[in-house]
Motif scaffolding. Structure first.
Motif, PDB file in Angstrom:
ATOM      1  N   GLU A  38      37.419  24.458   6.165  1.00 40.84           N
ATOM      2  CA  GLU A  38      38.659  24.853   6.815  1.00 40.84           C
ATOM      3  C   GLU A  38      39.788  24.172   6.044  1.00 40.84           C
ATOM      4  O   GLU A  38      39.729  22.972   5.789  1.00 40.84           O
ATOM      5  CB  GLU A  38      38.682  24.378   8.255  1.00 40.84           C
ATOM      6  CG  GLU A  38      40.005  24.700   8.940  1.00 40.84           C
ATOM      7  CD  GLU A  38      40.333  23.736  10.054  1.00 40.84           C
ATOM      8  OE1 GLU A  38      40.622  24.200  11.147  1.00 40.84           O
ATOM      9  OE2 GLU A  38      40.317  22.506   9.804  1.00 40.84           O
ATOM     10  N   ALA A  39      40.782  24.960   5.648  1.00 38.96           N
ATOM     11  CA  ALA A  39      41.931  24.415   4.931  1.00 38.96           C
ATOM     12  C   ALA A  39      43.174  24.587   5.792  1.00 38.96           C
ATOM     13  O   ALA A  39      43.262  25.501   6.610  1.00 38.96           O
ATOM     14  CB  ALA A  39      42.117  25.139   3.601  1.00 38.96           C
ATOM     15  N   SER A  40      44.145  23.701   5.583  1.00 42.36           N
ATOM     16  CA  SER A  40      45.413  23.820   6.306  1.00 42.36           C
ATOM     17  C   SER A  40      46.563  23.412   5.401  1.00 42.36           C
ATOM     18  O   SER A  40      46.407  22.587   4.503  1.00 42.36           O
ATOM     19  CB  SER A  40      45.400  22.980   7.580  1.00 42.36           C
ATOM     20  OG  SER A  40      45.207  21.618   7.274  1.00 42.36           O
ATOM     21  N   LEU A  41      47.692  24.054   5.649  1.00 41.32           N
ATOM     22  CA  LEU A  41      48.938  23.729   4.958  1.00 41.32           C
ATOM     23  C   LEU A  41      50.060  23.757   5.983  1.00 41.32           C
ATOM     24  O   LEU A  41      50.106  24.641   6.842  1.00 41.32           O
ATOM     25  CB  LEU A  41      49.254  24.750   3.861  1.00 41.32           C
ATOM     26  CG  LEU A  41      48.411  24.719   2.596  1.00 41.32           C
ATOM     27  CD1 LEU A  41      48.665  25.968   1.757  1.00 41.32           C
ATOM     28  CD2 LEU A  41      48.714  23.467   1.791  1.00 41.32           C
ATOM     29  N   ALA A  42      50.974  22.807   5.893  1.00 41.34           N
ATOM     30  CA  ALA A  42      52.148  22.796   6.756  1.00 41.34           C
ATOM     31  C   ALA A  42      53.139  23.846   6.268  1.00 41.34           C
ATOM     32  O   ALA A  42      53.084  24.296   5.116  1.00 41.34           O
ATOM     33  CB  ALA A  42      52.795  21.412   6.736  1.00 41.34           C
ATOM     34  N   LEU A  43      54.054  24.242   7.134  1.00 41.89           N
ATOM     35  CA  LEU A  43      55.108  25.180   6.776  1.00 41.89           C
ATOM     36  C   LEU A  43      55.749  24.765   5.457  1.00 41.89           C
ATOM     37  O   LEU A  43      56.145  23.609   5.292  1.00 41.89           O
ATOM     38  CB  LEU A  43      56.171  25.213   7.879  1.00 41.89           C
ATOM     39  CG  LEU A  43      57.461  25.955   7.581  1.00 41.89           C
ATOM     40  CD1 LEU A  43      57.199  27.439   7.357  1.00 41.89           C
ATOM     41  CD2 LEU A  43      58.457  25.755   8.708  1.00 41.89           C
ATOM     42  N   GLY A  44      55.812  25.671   4.503  1.00 44.07           N
ATOM     43  CA  GLY A  44      56.416  25.392   3.196  1.00 44.07           C
ATOM     44  C   GLY A  44      55.463  24.740   2.208  1.00 44.07           C
ATOM     45  O   GLY A  44      55.760  24.658   1.022  1.00 44.07           O
ATOM     46  N   GLY A  45      54.305  24.298   2.682  1.00 40.82           N
ATOM     47  CA  GLY A  45      53.326  23.689   1.782  1.00 40.82           C
ATOM     48  C   GLY A  45      52.659  24.743   0.919  1.00 40.82           C
ATOM     49  O   GLY A  45      52.551  25.908   1.307  1.00 40.82           O
ATOM     50  N   LYS A  46      52.232  24.337  -0.242  1.00 42.92           N
ATOM     51  CA  LYS A  46      51.515  25.271  -1.107  1.00 42.92           C
ATOM     52  C   LYS A  46      50.541  24.505  -1.986  1.00 42.92           C
ATOM     53  O   LYS A  46      50.725  23.314  -2.258  1.00 42.92           O
ATOM     54  CB  LYS A  46      52.471  26.093  -1.968  1.00 42.92           C
ATOM     55  CG  LYS A  46      53.358  25.302  -2.896  1.00 42.92           C
ATOM     56  CD  LYS A  46      54.331  26.232  -3.621  1.00 42.92           C
ATOM     57  CE  LYS A  46      55.340  25.444  -4.419  1.00 42.92           C
ATOM     58  NZ  LYS A  46      56.307  26.321  -5.078  1.00 42.92           N
TER      59      LYS A  46
END
Length: 116
Positions: A38-46
């Motif tokens: 499972e991967a996650s990124l915050a708003l604006g993250g790339k």
């Protein structure tokens, strides 16, 4: 039978900059040919734009929206979308909101197979 609980897995940052929790891979099970995280990124993250020489990847978006680039082609993706990333294809994902997705790799993901 091997069963792993997602909430029991520790998060770490991959070579491309995403935060992942391995669900099943060679670090926590006798997996030989694939991995699931499972991967996650915050708003604006790339993620850093990268490719894998060996691994074929599939991203499956669980929550949020993102701009996905594979091989120079960009598309907005969201919940329920599955994205195929062939070996050797440059790719990057950028979160347009809080983002959570599954990442399947075959063969098993490794930092050593990530090229920038």
């Amino acid at each position: 039978m091997i069963i792993q609980q997602l909430d029991q897995q520790e998060a770490f940052t991959t070579a491309d900059g995403s935060t992942i929790r391995s669900i099943l891979d060679a670090t926590n099970a006798p997996v030989k040919n694939q991995s699931l995280a499972e991967a996650s990124l915050a708003l604006g993250g790339k993620t850093d734009r990268h490719y894998h020489k060996l691994s074929e990847e599939i991203y499956f978006i669980l929550e949020g929206r993102a701009s996905m680039e594979v091989g120079g082609v960009f598309q907005t993706v969201g919940p329920g979308d599955a994205i195929l990333i062939p070996p050797g294809a440059w790719h990057q994902i950028e979160a347009l909101s809080e983002l959570r997705f599954l990442c399947c790799c075959a063969p098993v993901y490794s930092h050593e197979d990530t090229y920038f």
